[in-house]
Design a protein around this motif. Structure first.
Motif, PDB file in Angstrom:
ATOM      1  N   GLY A  39       0.548  -1.135  -0.088  1.00  0.00           N
ATOM      2  CA  GLY A  39       0.362   0.326   0.042  1.00  0.00           C
ATOM      3  C   GLY A  39       1.409   1.652   0.309  1.00  0.00           C
ATOM      4  O   GLY A  39       1.938   1.233   0.557  1.00  0.00           O
ATOM      5  N   GLY A  40       0.610   1.979  -1.440  1.00  0.00           N
ATOM      6  CA  GLY A  40       1.755   3.056  -1.187  1.00  0.00           C
ATOM      7  C   GLY A  40       0.956   4.287   0.000  1.00  0.00           C
ATOM      8  O   GLY A  40      -0.632   4.518   0.109  1.00  0.00           O
ATOM      9  N   ALA A  41       1.631   5.097   0.598  1.00  0.00           N
ATOM     10  CA  ALA A  41       1.293   6.439   1.117  1.00  0.00           C
ATOM     11  C   ALA A  41       0.166   7.665  -0.200  1.00  0.00           C
ATOM     12  O   ALA A  41       0.650   7.653  -1.276  1.00  0.00           O
ATOM     13  N   GLY A  42      -1.387   7.744   0.283  1.00  0.00           N
ATOM     14  CA  GLY A  42      -1.749   9.086  -0.183  1.00  0.00           C
ATOM     15  C   GLY A  42      -2.793   8.301  -1.274  1.00  0.00           C
ATOM     16  O   GLY A  42      -2.666   9.190  -2.443  1.00  0.00           O
ATOM     17  N   ASN A  43      -2.737   6.857  -1.580  1.00  0.00           N
ATOM     18  CA  ASN A  43      -2.751   6.367  -2.697  1.00  0.00           C
ATOM     19  C   ASN A  43      -2.033   6.673  -4.191  1.00  0.00           C
ATOM     20  O   ASN A  43      -2.715   6.627  -5.298  1.00  0.00           O
ATOM     21  N   THR A  44      -0.889   6.800  -3.330  1.00  0.00           N
ATOM     22  CA  THR A  44       0.046   6.505  -4.730  1.00  0.00           C
ATOM     23  C   THR A  44      -0.074   5.607  -5.167  1.00  0.00           C
ATOM     24  O   THR A  44       0.115   4.583  -4.744  1.00  0.00           O
ATOM     25  N   TRP A  45      -0.051   5.759  -6.751  1.00  0.00           N
ATOM     26  CA  TRP A  45      -0.097   4.782  -7.320  1.00  0.00           C
ATOM     27  C   TRP A  45       0.646   5.082  -8.811  1.00  0.00           C
ATOM     28  O   TRP A  45       0.436   5.984  -9.434  1.00  0.00           O
ATOM     29  N   GLY A  46       1.162   3.520  -9.670  1.00  0.00           N
ATOM     30  CA  GLY A  46       1.097   3.060 -10.538  1.00  0.00           C
ATOM     31  C   GLY A  46       1.187   2.013 -10.967  1.00  0.00           C
ATOM     32  O   GLY A  46       0.886   0.913 -10.474  1.00  0.00           O
ATOM     33  N   TYR A  61      -2.392  -5.794  -3.851  1.00  0.00           N
ATOM     34  CA  TYR A  61      -1.835  -4.373  -3.447  1.00  0.00           C
ATOM     35  C   TYR A  61      -3.052  -3.909  -2.670  1.00  0.00           C
ATOM     36  O   TYR A  61      -4.700  -4.008  -3.377  1.00  0.00           O
ATOM     37  N   VAL A  62      -3.271  -2.475  -1.604  1.00  0.00           N
ATOM     38  CA  VAL A  62      -4.695  -2.199  -1.210  1.00  0.00           C
ATOM     39  C   VAL A  62      -4.668  -0.853  -1.838  1.00  0.00           C
ATOM     40  O   VAL A  62      -4.100   0.458  -2.493  1.00  0.00           O
ATOM     41  N   TYR A  63      -6.354   0.336  -1.214  1.00  0.00           N
ATOM     42  CA  TYR A  63      -6.234   1.687  -2.403  1.00  0.00           C
ATOM     43  C   TYR A  63      -6.224   0.964  -3.490  1.00  0.00           C
ATOM     44  O   TYR A  63      -5.606   2.071  -4.343  1.00  0.00           O
ATOM     45  N   ALA A  64      -6.874  -0.167  -4.440  1.00  0.00           N
ATOM     46  CA  ALA A  64      -6.647  -0.001  -5.221  1.00  0.00           C
ATOM     47  C   ALA A  64      -7.425   0.945  -6.397  1.00  0.00           C
ATOM     48  O   ALA A  64      -8.648   1.562  -6.116  1.00  0.00           O
ATOM     49  N   LEU A  65      -7.268   1.544  -7.652  1.00  0.00           N
ATOM     50  CA  LEU A  65      -7.586   2.567  -7.762  1.00  0.00           C
ATOM     51  C   LEU A  65      -8.485   2.462  -9.659  1.00  0.00           C
ATOM     52  O   LEU A  65      -8.963   3.046 -10.038  1.00  0.00           O
ATOM     53  N   LEU A  82      -6.745  -4.710  -4.288  1.00  0.00           N
ATOM     54  CA  LEU A  82      -8.394  -4.553  -2.886  1.00  0.00           C
ATOM     55  C   LEU A  82      -8.533  -2.810  -2.692  1.00  0.00           C
ATOM     56  O   LEU A  82      -7.827  -2.064  -2.410  1.00  0.00           O
ATOM     57  N   PRO A  83      -9.442  -3.077  -3.171  1.00  0.00           N
ATOM     58  CA  PRO A  83      -9.796  -1.663  -3.394  1.00  0.00           C
ATOM     59  C   PRO A  83     -10.945  -0.749  -1.804  1.00  0.00           C
ATOM     60  O   PRO A  83     -10.479  -1.277  -1.212  1.00  0.00           O
ATOM     61  N   GLN A  84     -10.443   0.811  -2.139  1.00  0.00           N
ATOM     62  CA  GLN A  84     -11.110   1.607  -0.591  1.00  0.00           C
ATOM     63  C   GLN A  84     -12.237   1.400  -0.402  1.00  0.00           C
ATOM     64  O   GLN A  84     -12.388   2.243  -2.221  1.00  0.00           O
TER      65      GLN A  84
END
Length: 169
Positions: A39-46, A61-65, A82-84
């Protein structure tokens, strides 16, 4: 992630592996196992992150966009996403917002095997802004300004509200 913005897929994957591999190694040294998810901080994702974490042995991974209806768990580029699904903000805790009971009801009604619920940032419960605001947009101040605290009354009310909710859950 800003580090992925202007690079090729391959370079991006290698950058993620170099950065996140350190944390995965520390996790393994401390606990003797591979992390269950990233899981990345602040919904950091790529999207490069999915390939990199899989190569590090991290399956999800969590907070999936990325998303499916009803915030279902799904796969993206081979990784479990794994979406928020729900969130309660720091201001909700401070005000006792009806959003808290609405989210609680949604949790009770879900049939999903995973339900990501965000319940606020500890920093934002205590301070008006995040600690890293002085560093936004590439700034690097020698002496950054300290974040302004919320009132003691607001902080106490937020903690009490959050604690009540967690204990009731």
């Amino acid at each position: 992630m800003e580090a992925l913005e202007n690079c090729s897929w391959e370079v991006g994957v290698e950058r993620v592996k170099a950065s996140e591999g350190k944390g995965a190694d520390y996790f393994h040294q401390a606990l003797g196992q591979v992390p269950a998810f990233w899981g990345g901080a602040g919904n950091t994702w790529g999207p490069e992150i999915t390939e990199a974490i899989l190569s590090l042995g991290i399956p999800a991974y969590v907070y999936a966009l990325t998303s499916l209806p009803d915030c279902q768990v799904h796969r993206f580029n081979g990784a479990v996403a794994l979406p928020q699904a729900l969130s309660i903000s720091e201001s909700d805790w401070a005000s006792g917002s009806s959003r808290i009971s609405a989210v609680t009801e949604q949790i009770r009604q879900t049939t999903q095997p995973w339900l990501g619920v965000f319940v606020g940032h500890p920093t934002k419960l205590r301070y008006v802004d995040f600690w890293d605001v002085p560093y936004a947009h590439g700034r690097t101040p020698e002496v950054p300004a300290l974040a302004e605290p919320v009132s003691e009354e607001t902080y106490a009310r937020s903690l009490e509200s959050l604690a009540s909710w967690l204990l009731a859950a």
